[in-house]
Each structure stands twice: as C-alpha cells, then as structure tokens.
Design a protein around this motif. Structure first.
Motif, PDB file in Angstrom:
ATOM      1  N   HIS A 111       0.219  -3.846   5.778  1.00  0.00           N
ATOM      2  CA  HIS A 111      -0.493  -2.783   5.058  1.00  0.00           C
ATOM      3  C   HIS A 111      -0.798  -1.577   5.958  1.00  0.00           C
ATOM      4  O   HIS A 111      -0.641  -0.425   5.545  1.00  0.00           O
ATOM      5  CB  HIS A 111      -1.791  -3.382   4.508  1.00  0.00           C
ATOM      6  CG  HIS A 111      -2.640  -2.437   3.735  1.00  0.00           C
ATOM      7  ND1 HIS A 111      -2.382  -2.105   2.427  1.00  0.00           N
ATOM      8  CD2 HIS A 111      -3.752  -1.743   4.081  1.00  0.00           C
ATOM      9  CE1 HIS A 111      -3.300  -1.256   2.009  1.00  0.00           C
ATOM     10  NE2 HIS A 111      -4.154  -1.003   2.993  1.00  0.00           N
ATOM     11  N   HIS A 115       0.131   2.488   5.826  1.00  0.00           N
ATOM     12  CA  HIS A 115      -0.749   3.660   5.988  1.00  0.00           C
ATOM     13  C   HIS A 115      -0.223   4.591   7.080  1.00  0.00           C
ATOM     14  O   HIS A 115      -0.165   5.810   6.918  1.00  0.00           O
ATOM     15  CB  HIS A 115      -2.162   3.219   6.372  1.00  0.00           C
ATOM     16  CG  HIS A 115      -3.028   2.839   5.205  1.00  0.00           C
ATOM     17  ND1 HIS A 115      -3.257   3.686   4.145  1.00  0.00           N
ATOM     18  CD2 HIS A 115      -3.739   1.707   4.941  1.00  0.00           C
ATOM     19  CE1 HIS A 115      -4.072   3.096   3.291  1.00  0.00           C
ATOM     20  NE2 HIS A 115      -4.376   1.899   3.734  1.00  0.00           N
ATOM     21  N   ASP A 304      -5.090   3.411  -0.680  1.00  0.00           N
ATOM     22  CA  ASP A 304      -4.023   2.436  -0.942  1.00  0.00           C
ATOM     23  C   ASP A 304      -3.077   2.905  -2.041  1.00  0.00           C
ATOM     24  O   ASP A 304      -3.516   3.463  -3.058  1.00  0.00           O
ATOM     25  CB  ASP A 304      -4.655   1.092  -1.316  1.00  0.00           C
ATOM     26  CG  ASP A 304      -5.382   0.481  -0.132  1.00  0.00           C
ATOM     27  OD1 ASP A 304      -5.206   0.986   0.991  1.00  0.00           O
ATOM     28  OD2 ASP A 304      -6.117  -0.494  -0.346  1.00  0.00           O
TER      29      ASP A 304
END
Ligand code: KG4
Ligand code: ZN
Length: 353
Positions: A111, A115, A304
């Motif tokens: 994750h 980003h 997100d």
C-alpha cells in the motif's frame, strides 16, 4: 498491458484501470466514511463486509467507463498490505478469483509503495532518486528512493503517525472522523500565534518523528481552556491552527534535513496528510529556498485510491513479478523488504527472509 488495480486496505474501496501504453484509463472510489462516522473510527468487520458489497460493481464501473471488458484485462494488482486483514482479504480474494477465471497474472502490492508512486500519475512525474515523505493515517516515514523497490528508510515516527495525530486532535475538538481535513478546515479560522505548540524532536539530530507528546500537549491545552470556560469556537480554531502549524513545521524541518543530508534535490510527498494545503505551501517555500523541487499527487490520489495500486502493480507485473497461488494479506509489512525491479522474483512481493 491493461492492469486492473484494487485497493481495500482500510475504509475506501478503490478500483482503477491503468494501461502501460495509454496511462490511467478510469478509476472509481467508494468511501465508507459515512458508515464509520457513527463509531468515531473504522470498524474492521463493517469495512470488510462493505468491500464485499462494493468491489465487483466498481470493477464493472471502471470497465464501462473505459469501454473495455473483463477479457481485455492483462493483469490484476491488489493491495496485499499493510492494512486491516479482513479488508485486505476481500481485495485479495476477488483479485485471485478474477485472475484465475481470466487466466492472467495477479500481484499483491504494498500500500505505501502505491502512495509513494502516486505522483508518477501526474503530468510532471518525479525522476529518481528522490526523498519521499510518507504521511498517512498509519505511517510517517522519510525514505530515500533510488528506484522502484530501492528504498532506504531514513527516519520514521517512534509513536503516532501524523494522520493519527490529526484524527485524535479532531476528536479532542469534537470534530467528526476522519479528522485531518476537518482540523485543517477549522484551523483556517484560527488566529496564528495565540497558542504555540512544541515541534517534537526537531532540537536534536536525526530524521525520526514523534507525535504523541504533541497530542498530550493539545489535550492539556483543550482541557485548560475548558476549565477556564474559554473553549468557544474561536479557541477551538486557534488550537487547531497551533496544532497544524506544529505538525507542518516539524515535517518541513525533517524534510529539509533529509535533503541536506543526502544531497538529493527532489522531494515527493505522499499519503493522506499530503492533501493538507498548509503542508504543501510550506514545503514549496522550503524547497524554493534550497533550489529543490517538490512533487505530489492530485488531492484525490493522496488519500487511498485504486489508481496508485494499478500503477505500482503495472510496473512490477511488467517486470515479471507475480503472486503464486496464495492470496496475500500482510497487516504489517516493512516496505524495505520489497524486491527491486531488476530482480524479478516469481514468488511475489513478500520477502522470504
Ligand atoms: O493515506 P490515507 O488515506 O490512509 C492511510 O493509508 O492511512 O491517509 C488517511 C489520513 C487520515 O489520518 C486523515 O485524517 C489524513 O490522512 N488526512 C489529512 C488531510 N486529508 C487526509 N490530514 C491533514 N490534512 C488533510 N487535508
Ligand atoms: Zn493509505
């Protein structure tokens, strides 16, 4: 290669289609914020169940937007961690089921790497090497990035993440979840300088952060104002302003130090807190003085989203990396265990160490 990206690590269901030749074709996001707001934070079981409801309709939605069908998909990337394990399992299960049915490779993506690479989707993408400031609800890190998968951790928070400090301050000030944007909005009404909060760990060398002392300082200031009968709207705004100023200053000081110590002149800021306008403005002023540049994603790709996962996954899938038959769901996962791009490993992205 047409890559379907799936993000379900927390409280947003994000889906996107990224074409390695044409770029980002479509993306869609469903935020569960309203559902969790009643509880003052994310309820993991509710998050998982809602991802189950929303994920496949969102996949159909992006395919329709891009005028493509499932058969056009060449690979699938999903967030394998870090995050809430049940929520991660939903994305991983759907990704693997679709991949199996379509006969295409599937890859679990980190994750925070998503980003970190989100600014690559913008018109003016950063070149390597760069220093990345990763500021989200769960992470505050400074990373030297020499290429995809070539990450050197320079410093990180020893306690709360910057986003977490924003969320907790919001609660103290009686604001709704998620707190970051609400604190930032309230801070705009505040009088700068009425309160001055500490800039933690800036008086000593090093690139680590600590935000829990600042949180306590904020709580004490709120309690003192309440006891003095002064906790009106203006005081709440003044406290929000002082808190935001302290976080922004602290992050800017450490970013400047990281640029100076490494000699790198490009700074990338990523993660939910990078949507903060005051932080962006302060970093721009700082880099201008240091003849450096700062890069960030458009605000909707700071928090997100599926686009960043589709992009990161596409780069690694193109290099031949893919999962085995196992669905990966890794709640805690240090980013510096990821393999570099020039060492494709067939077994996927989770370190065997
Ligand atoms: O990256 P993200 O969407 O999710 C995680 O991976 O954690 O980051 C969410 C965090 C939350 O703590 C939220 O309060 C914070 O980012 N945030 C902000 C702003 N927008 C989101 N913090 C400060 N100012 C903002 N404008
Ligand atoms: Zn995130």
């Amino acid at each position: 290669m047409l890559i379907l990206g799936i993000e379900t690590s927390c409280d947003e269901t994000g889906v996107a289609l990224f074409d390695t030749g044409e770029g980002l074709l479509a993306h869609a996001l469903y935020s569960q914020v309203a559902m969790h707001a009643d509880y003052g934070g994310v309820v993991p079981e509710l998050a998982s169940r809602d991802h189950v409801r929303k994920l496949l309709p969102l996949c159909d939605d992006v395919l329709a937007k891009a005028s493509r069908t499932r058969q056009d998909i060449d690979g699938i990337a999903y967030t394998a961690g870090p995050g809430l394990v049940g929520a991660l399992m939903v994305g991983g299960s759907v990704a693997h089921a679709l991949g199996y049915a379509l006969g295409v490779p599937v890859l679990g993506v980190h994750h925070m790497e998503g980003h970190l690479l989100a600014p690559m989707l913008e018109e003016r993408p950063p070149a390597f090497p760069f220093i990345a400031l990763l500021v989200s609800g769960g992470h505050t890190q400074l990373v030297k990035v020499d290429g995809i998968g070539e990450y050197q951790l320079l410093g990180e928070s020893v306690d709360d993440a910057a986003g977490e400090a924003f969320d907790k301050t919001a609660k103290m000030l009686g604001l709704d979840y998620p707190g970051g944007p609400q604190v930032a909005k309230l801070a705009e009404q505040g009088t700068p300088g009425r309160f001055r909060f500490p800039r933690p760990m800036t008086d000593r060398p090093g690139l680590d952060f600590s935000f829990s002392g600042l949180k306590t300082y904020t709580l004490n200031t709120v309690n003192d104002a309440r006891e003095a009968g002064e906790l009106d709207d203006q005081t709440r705004a003044d406290i929000a302003n002082a808190f935001e100023a302290a976080v922004v200053d602290t992050l800017v000081i450490k970013c400047r130090r990281a640029l100076e110590e490494t000699g790198v002149r490009r700074l990338v800021m990523a993660g939910g807190v990078s949507a903060n306008r005051r932080l962006r403005a302060a970093l721009e002023t700082m880099v201008a003085k240091h003849r450096a540049e700062v890069f960030y994603a458009r605000p909707e790709f700071c928090t997100d989203n599926g686009a960043m996962i589709a992009y990161a996954g596409a780069q690694r899938l193109m290099a031949g990396q893919r999962d085995g038959d196992r669905i990966l769901a890794v709640p805690r996962w240090p980013m510096d265990t990821l393999p570099p791009m020039n060492e494709p490993r067939r077994e996927g992205l989770v370190s065997q160490k």
